[in-house]
Design an enzyme around this catalytic site. Structure first.
Site, short mmCIF file in Angstrom:
data_model
loop_
_atom_site.label_atom_id
_atom_site.label_comp_id
_atom_site.label_asym_id
_atom_site.label_seq_id
_atom_site.Cartn_x
_atom_site.Cartn_y
_atom_site.Cartn_z
N ASP A 11 75.51 52.51 45.85
CA ASP A 11 76.29 53.22 46.87
C ASP A 11 77.01 52.19 47.72
OD1 ASP A 11 77.09 55.59 48.43
OD2 ASP A 11 75.85 54.73 49.99
N SER A 12 77.96 52.65 48.51
CA SER A 12 78.68 51.74 49.40
C SER A 12 77.77 51.20 50.50
CB SER A 12 79.86 52.47 50.03
OG SER A 12 79.38 53.55 50.81
N CYS A 74 77.42 57.61 44.88
CA CYS A 74 78.44 57.61 45.92
C CYS A 74 79.56 58.52 45.44
CB CYS A 74 78.97 56.19 46.12
SG CYS A 74 80.36 56.06 47.25
N GLU A 159 75.88 54.44 59.26
CA GLU A 159 75.69 53.00 59.02
C GLU A 159 75.33 52.25 60.30
OE1 GLU A 159 75.94 50.86 56.14
OE2 GLU A 159 75.91 52.66 54.91
N CYS A 194 78.82 63.78 50.39
CA CYS A 194 78.80 62.34 50.65
C CYS A 194 77.33 62.00 50.80
CB CYS A 194 79.56 62.00 51.91
SG CYS A 194 79.33 60.27 52.44
N HIS A 196 75.83 59.81 52.28
CA HIS A 196 75.38 59.40 53.63
C HIS A 196 74.99 60.61 54.50
CE1 HIS A 196 77.02 55.43 52.77
NE2 HIS A 196 76.62 54.99 53.95
N1 DGL Z 1 78.19 57.61 50.57
C1 DGL Z 1 79.49 57.58 50.01
C2 DGL Z 1 79.86 58.90 49.37
O1 DGL Z 1 79.00 59.60 48.88
C3 DGL Z 1 80.66 57.09 50.83
C4 DGL Z 1 80.44 56.40 52.08
C5 DGL Z 1 81.58 55.48 52.44
O2 DGL Z 1 82.61 55.95 52.95
O3 DGL Z 1 81.40 54.30 52.20
O4 DGL Z 1 81.02 59.24 49.33
#
Ligand code: DGL
Length: 275
Positions: A11-12, A74, A159, A194, A196
């Site tokens: 993931d990012s 991600c 984050e 997402c 996150h």
């Molecule tokens: N967690 C990532 C997703 O599912 C993206 C988060 C980011 O913008 O880095 O899209």
């Protein structure tokens, strides 16, 4: 070839841990390597080429760690990079390895959650702009109407760790939920598209009417991987079974471990890597 052949999860940043947690719950016997590219997050605001290059670097790094199988946990990377990596890059790197994403398994089941036929998708700007959810849901559930909204403030909120402070989190959450509700009063299912966003789950849920089903992807992706491994025994046999998890990040491992342990349920020790 290294002795350990873990499942790679990418993931990012921190978000993919919400998927890893469910993978480990459903498939605890395998080894895992988690890679969070926190030094370069967020991905959601970056252009196609940048997300593609970063994701390819991450996948190659996970291959070097011995992973026969990588889950791109991600949505942004799944939307912008996955197909190119699967179709253009993988045959030249190693056609026996696999890279899977999170959008396809989610869109295969999301229509089962709605009675009204109106589904809200909350994601990053990149995921929303890609149109991937609308395109994929139309294949499996052509009758479902998709209402999308980008919530660009939510990934930085997670984050930074500020999501733990309701005074900072609530106004940002309420703003997005209001904008989504304005798109249609018929929405009865909201997908956190997402990885996150599940860290915000209790705050989001507390602000929704009881009839709305708030859906996260971790369990869906874990069930899908479980069924994939049953259907692909030649891949399943390659995976090592030590039950170990190696947490890595391109960012500060102390910050990563601290923020992650809040929802991982136990302290988490990460090591820093360079892609
Ligand atoms: N967690 C990532 C997703 O599912 C993206 C988060 C980011 O913008 O880095 O899209």
């Amino acid at each position: 070839m290294p002795h350990r052949q873990p499942i790679g999860v990418f993931d990012s940043g921190l978000g993919g841990l919400t998927v890893l947690k469910e993978l480990v719950h459903v498939l605890p016997e395998y080894d895992y390597v988690y890679l969070g590219d926190s030094a370069r997050a967020p991905y959601g605001t970056k252009d196609f080429e940048t997300v593609y290059q970063y994701t390819l670097q991450a996948v190659n790094w996970l291959f070097q760690q011995g992973c026969p199988l990588v889950i791109v946990a991600c949505n942004t990377a799944s939307a912008k990079a996955l197909r190119t990596i699967q179709q253009r890059d993988l045959p030249g790197i190693d056609p026996t390895r696999r890279v899977l994403g999170v959008i396809r398994p989610t869109t295969e089941v999301i229509g089962d959650h709605t009675d009204s036929g109106h589904v809200g998708i909350l994601g990053t700007q990149g995921t929303v702009d890609s149109g991937s959810y609308a395109i994929e849901i139309a294949k499996f559930f052509p009758e479902v109407q998709v209402h999308q909204l980008a919530c660009p403030a939510w990934v930085p909120l997670v984050e930074s760790g500020d999501y733990l402070d309701p005074a900072k989190a609530d106004p940002l959450i309420e703003d997005c939920l209001r904008q989504l509700a304005e798109q249609s009063p018929l929405i009865d299912t909201i997908l956190l598209a997402c990885t996150h966003y599940p860290l915000l789950y209790p705050r989001i849920l507390s602000k929704l009417p009881a009839h709305i089903d708030l859906v996260t992807q971790g369990e869906i992706v874990a069930d899908s991987l479980s069924s994939y491994l049953q259907r692909h025994p030649q891949m399943e046999e390659r995976l090592s079974r030590g039950g170990e998890i190696d947490f890595t990040t391109t960012g500060d491992p102390t910050v990563f471990g601290g923020a992650a342990s809040q929802f991982w349920g136990s302290p988490l020790k990460a090591r820093q890597v360079h892609l």
